[in-house]
Scaffold this active site. Structure first.
Site, mmCIF file in Angstrom:
data_model
loop_
_atom_site.group_PDB
_atom_site.id
_atom_site.type_symbol
_atom_site.label_atom_id
_atom_site.label_comp_id
_atom_site.label_asym_id
_atom_site.label_seq_id
_atom_site.Cartn_x
_atom_site.Cartn_y
_atom_site.Cartn_z
ATOM 1 N N CYS A 42 7.468 7.863 9.129
ATOM 2 C CA CYS A 42 7.254 8.794 8.066
ATOM 3 C C CYS A 42 8.506 9.529 7.771
ATOM 4 O O CYS A 42 9.525 9.511 8.464
ATOM 5 C CB CYS A 42 6.384 9.822 8.969
ATOM 6 S SG CYS A 42 5.142 9.677 9.939
ATOM 7 N N GLY B 284 2.135 -7.768 12.160
ATOM 8 C CA GLY B 284 2.888 -8.320 10.772
ATOM 9 C C GLY B 284 2.299 -9.576 10.289
ATOM 10 O O GLY B 284 2.688 -10.631 10.722
ATOM 11 N N GLY B 285 1.320 -9.430 9.566
ATOM 12 C CA GLY B 285 0.731 -10.587 8.886
ATOM 13 C C GLY B 285 -0.308 -11.712 9.670
ATOM 14 O O GLY B 285 -0.113 -12.889 9.416
ATOM 15 N N GLY C 297 -0.106 6.870 1.663
ATOM 16 C CA GLY C 297 0.561 8.361 1.996
ATOM 17 C C GLY C 297 0.154 8.916 3.058
ATOM 18 O O GLY C 297 0.085 10.314 3.127
ATOM 19 N N ASN D 140 5.779 -1.862 11.453
ATOM 20 C CA ASN D 140 4.979 -1.330 10.279
ATOM 21 C C ASN D 140 5.423 -2.024 9.189
ATOM 22 O O ASN D 140 6.131 -3.069 9.159
ATOM 23 C CB ASN D 140 5.708 0.254 10.266
ATOM 24 C CG ASN D 140 4.658 1.319 9.826
ATOM 25 O OD1 ASN D 140 3.906 1.082 8.635
ATOM 26 N ND2 ASN D 140 4.434 2.348 10.447
ATOM 27 N N THR D 141 5.132 -1.511 7.885
ATOM 28 C CA THR D 141 5.142 -2.297 6.678
ATOM 29 C C THR D 141 6.657 -2.248 6.055
ATOM 30 O O THR D 141 7.518 -1.208 6.267
ATOM 31 C CB THR D 141 4.444 -1.680 5.489
ATOM 32 O OG1 THR D 141 4.574 -0.195 5.542
ATOM 33 C CG2 THR D 141 2.941 -1.978 5.974
ATOM 34 N N GLY E 61 -4.082 -6.052 10.727
ATOM 35 C CA GLY E 61 -4.180 -5.182 9.741
ATOM 36 C C GLY E 61 -4.950 -5.908 8.539
ATOM 37 O O GLY E 61 -6.027 -5.823 8.375
ATOM 38 N N ASN F 281 0.807 -1.222 -0.102
ATOM 39 C CA ASN F 281 0.000 -0.248 0.052
ATOM 40 C C ASN F 281 0.775 1.099 0.107
ATOM 41 O O ASN F 281 1.963 1.156 0.498
ATOM 42 C CB ASN F 281 -1.036 0.015 1.175
ATOM 43 C CG ASN F 281 -0.368 0.563 2.516
ATOM 44 O OD1 ASN F 281 -0.406 1.867 2.660
ATOM 45 N ND2 ASN F 281 0.163 -0.135 3.416
ATOM 46 N N SER F 282 0.452 2.004 -0.591
ATOM 47 C CA SER F 282 1.146 3.646 -0.687
ATOM 48 C C SER F 282 -0.129 4.504 -0.403
ATOM 49 O O SER F 282 -0.234 5.383 -1.282
ATOM 50 C CB SER F 282 1.902 3.823 -2.021
ATOM 51 O OG SER F 282 1.040 3.808 -3.076
HETATM 52 C C1 LIG Z 1 -3.681 0.087 3.887
HETATM 53 C C2 LIG Z 1 -2.740 0.025 5.107
HETATM 54 C C3 LIG Z 1 -2.488 1.388 5.849
HETATM 55 C C4 LIG Z 1 -1.671 1.477 6.812
HETATM 56 N N1 LIG Z 1 -1.453 2.894 7.367
HETATM 57 C C5 LIG Z 1 -0.854 2.935 8.665
HETATM 58 C C6 LIG Z 1 -0.741 4.249 9.272
HETATM 59 O O1 LIG Z 1 -1.361 5.063 8.861
HETATM 60 N N2 LIG Z 1 0.098 4.382 10.198
HETATM 61 C C7 LIG Z 1 0.942 3.352 10.679
HETATM 62 O O2 LIG Z 1 1.353 3.373 11.642
HETATM 63 N N3 LIG Z 1 0.854 1.993 10.016
HETATM 64 C C8 LIG Z 1 0.038 1.893 9.123
HETATM 65 N N4 LIG Z 1 -0.129 0.584 8.267
HETATM 66 C C9 LIG Z 1 0.628 -0.403 8.776
HETATM 67 C C10 LIG Z 1 -0.050 -1.460 9.742
HETATM 68 O O3 LIG Z 1 -0.487 -0.879 10.905
HETATM 69 C C11 LIG Z 1 0.746 -2.648 10.352
HETATM 70 O O4 LIG Z 1 1.777 -2.241 10.989
HETATM 71 C C12 LIG Z 1 1.347 -3.329 8.952
HETATM 72 O O5 LIG Z 1 0.429 -3.458 7.787
HETATM 73 C C13 LIG Z 1 1.596 -4.844 9.357
HETATM 74 O O6 LIG Z 1 0.573 -5.738 9.974
HETATM 75 P P1 LIG Z 1 -0.483 -6.546 9.039
HETATM 76 O O7 LIG Z 1 0.323 -7.494 8.011
HETATM 77 O O8 LIG Z 1 -1.347 -7.240 10.077
HETATM 78 O O9 LIG Z 1 -1.290 -5.402 8.048
HETATM 79 C C14 LIG Z 1 -0.826 0.448 7.293
HETATM 80 C C15 LIG Z 1 -1.033 -0.859 6.595
HETATM 81 C C16 LIG Z 1 -1.784 -0.923 5.489
HETATM 82 C C17 LIG Z 1 -2.040 -2.459 4.897
#
Ligand SMILES: Cc1cc2nc3c(=O)[nH]c(=O)nc-3n(C[C@H](O)[C@H](O)[C@H](O)COP(=O)(O)O)c2cc1C
Ligand SMILES: Cc1cc2nc3c(=O)[nH]c(=O)nc-3n(C[C@H](O)[C@H](O)[C@H](O)COP(=O)(O)OP(=O)(O)OC[C@H]3O[C@@H](n4cnc5c(N)ncnc54)[C@H](O)[C@@H]3O)c2cc1C
Ligand code: FES
Lengths: 311, 214
Positions: free
Chosen positions: A132, A245-246, A74, A194-195, A267, A71-72
């Site tokens: 960020c 994370g996943g 932003g 985070n990602t 997430g 995802n991007s």
């Molecule tokens: C669409 C999307 C938007 C995200 N937006 C944010 C964000 O605004 N702030 C943040 O700290 N992490 C953001 N993340 C990261 C998630 O909170 C999480 O750390 C990351 O996706 C890993 O978990 P998951 O594999 O369960 O998604 C976002 C992830 C996704 C997929």
């Protein structure tokens, strides 16, 4: 007969369930609360809020990858003022606990958002997103440098008495030094991961697939990397961990808890199945009954202590 | 949004338009084209297998007025067939694709009273030879509103033609989606009012508001 107690205390925030909604995928919560039963969630971590509204990145903002997604977005968000006026009132009462994720393009912006949220009714804690880009340092993420991490976290710490989590970027050489910097600056807990930074190319157009070229990888593909970093962070600091994370099952959640996490967040898994939190909570309760475990504290970090005595 | 059965591994839900609905029976149908992995898996499912849906979502087309012009490209027919079935007023459907094979449904199959169908294929294998935008100039003057769904290139051209003819137009957009309910901000489209969510603020937008980048 064991009656599993799934309550946990995440750096002063009492949670009825150890499963949280990760910041971002859940937005500001109301869209899900309207349509899906969210009662299994211990807390909602709302999407990042900056002082001023951010427009976000050009589309396309999403792409599917092998066992995950990019995802991007932003960090598109309405800004602090509108969040307080429009989103928070809808969440209050409807959400179990509310943790607000904060973002900034410089240290002052982080501090301003924290000051504006301190004392806001309904906010139970803050999570600082240090992934960020730091505009004053040529766009390098704050969270890739321990000294900068220390400065951001202390600036926020000065503005708030709320429980403060620091969300680490996985795009670093050594997660342990960043985790330690956050702890030393006064963080009450660590969130991770985070990602992971990534990209895809559309071979029909010959151009990057995402409008922003780079995006963040999440979903099951990142789980082993996330678990390794949770393990290392648990080793580096004494404050509690919120790990993610996943995660798409109770089994996944258990692995993070056994690595040392106090609580977990989902997430991308919510996209695959909006009812996932309830399934994880039921799975955890079943596991605890089967293994004669009363509280999750008994297995928190157990993999770091040599596992079950009779295993 | 259509959820993929978990045994297929982790796949994001896929968005589809409602093609037809039977409120009494509580049934909806979708019309889809196999584009990649998700649609191939759906197409390969055995008959009667359960599929989990979340919907209806977002904002659809506004109510049809008499003498409306409906414009569909390929599988973009789905929401327009649904719209056409909502009334028995006089209306015209322009239905185009590259070849006859991609005109996925014949007008007779729709069986809708008072519906005039004009077909176009780029290779001339069915209907008029050309694109829907070759046909629109002849039809726009007598039309009170236009509703369209199809590939982005077609929508951008249709938007220009409708605006020029002074006919109010609504278009249904596509983008990759994750949540489908407006939470993740993944399905943004640039509009005159900034980025908007296709899944929740749309997928249907007044054509004049949508800013196409090509
Ligand atoms: C669409 C999307 C938007 C995200 N937006 C944010 C964000 O605004 N702030 C943040 O700290 N992490 C953001 N993340 C990261 C998630 O909170 C999480 O750390 C990351 O996706 C890993 O978990 P998951 O594999 O369960 O998604 C976002 C992830 C996704 C997929
Ligand atoms: C509101 C809305 C309504 C739709 N209604 C219909 C419908 O009624 N019938 C129908 O056949 N299709 C419809 N689509 C498109 C459909 O969602 C995609 O074709 C489908 O998601 C592709 O999945 P896949 O796994 O087969 O392809 P993938 O393997 O994911 O991708 C194959 C190709 O399709 C493109 N693509 C993927 N997802 C989308 C998307 N959401 N929108 C546009 N292009 C995409 C990719 O760029 C790629 O080139 C709709 C899309 C939206 C947003
Ligand atoms: S798909 Fe999540 S906001 Fe539209």
């Amino acid at each position: 007969m064991i009656k599993p107690d799934l309550r946990v205390n995440l750096c002063g925030i009492g949670l009825e369930s150890p499963v949280l909604a990760a910041s971002g995928p859940f937005g500001y919560g109301h869209e899900y609360l309207e349509r899906v039963d969210c009662s299994a969630l211990g807390a909602i971590v709302v999407k990042g809020i900056s002082a001023q509204p951010w427009a976000g990145n050009p589309p396309p903002r999403l792409a599917e990858t092998a066992s995950g997604m990019l995802n991007s977005i932003g960090l598109q968000n309405p800004g602090l003022e509108r969040f307080l006026a429009e989103d928070l009132p809808l969440l209050k009462g409807a959400a179990p606990r509310i943790i607000v994720n904060i973002v900034g393009c410089d240290i002052d912006e982080y501090a301003d958002v924290a000051a504006g949220l301190d004392g806001a009714e309904g906010v139970d804690g803050l999570e600082i997103n240090i992934s960020c880009p730091n505009l004053k340092a040529g766009g390098v993420a704050f969270g890739t440098d321990p000294a900068v991490t220390y400065r951001v976290v202390s600036a926020v710490r000065r503005q708030t008495a709320l429980p403060l989590l620091v969300k680490l970027s996985p795009n670093v050489t050594d997660i342990k030094v960043i985790a330690r910097a956050a702890e030393e600056a006064g963080a009450d807990g660590i969130s991770l991961i985070n990602t992971l930074s990534g990209m895809l190319i559309d071979t029909e157009t010959g151009r990057p697939l995402l409008g922003n070229t780079f995006g963040g990888l999440s979903g099951p593909a990142v789980l082993p990397a996330a678990l390794r970093m949770a393990w290392q962070a648990a080793e580096a600091v004494d404050i509690p961990l919120l790990a993610m994370g996943g995660i798409t099952s109770a089994e996944d959640a258990l692995q993070f808890i056994m690595a040392g996490a106090r609580a977990v967040a989902v997430g991308t898994g919510l996209f695959y199945d909006p009812e996932l939190p309830g399934k994880i909570v039921r799975g955890l309760a079943g596991y605890m009954e089967e293994h004669n475990i009363n509280t999750l504290g008994q297995i928190e970090g157990i993999a770091r202590r040599g596992g079950y005595a009779n295993g | 949004m259509t959820y993929m059965p978990p045994e297929y591994g982790h796949l994001l839900p896929r968005p589809f338009s409602i093609f037809s609905a039977d409120r009494e029976k509580g049934e909806v149908s979708i019309l889809f084209e196999v584009r990649g992995r998700g649609t191939a898996l759906l197409a390969g499912m055995r008959q009667g297998a359960p599929v989990k849906l979340l919907g209806p979502l977002g904002a659809g087309f506004p109510a049809l007025q008499p003498d409306s012009l409906l414009v569909a490209g390929g599988v973009g027919l789905a929401p327009l067939a649904f719209l056409a079935a909502s009334t028995e007023q006089r209306r015209t459907l322009v239905y185009g694709a590259r070849t006859a094979k991609q005109l996925v449904c014949s007008p007779a199959e729709l069986g809708l009273p008072n519906l005039t169908v004009v077909e176009a294929t780029e290779d001339g294998s069915r209907g008029k030879r050309g694109t829907v935008t070759d046909i629109l100039p002849g039809l726009l003057p007598g039309s009170r509103a236009l509703f369209a769904c199809g590939p982005q290139r077609m929508l951008a051209a249709v938007k220009g033609q409708a605006l020029q003819a002074g006919v109010p137009a609504w278009i249904s957009l596509e983008e990759r989606m994750a949540c489908g309910i407006g939470a993740c901000l993944g399905c943004a489209v640039q509009t005159s009012g900034g980025y908007r969510r296709i899944c929740r603020d749309g997928p249907v937008f007044p054509a004049g508001e949508v800013l196409f980048n090509d």
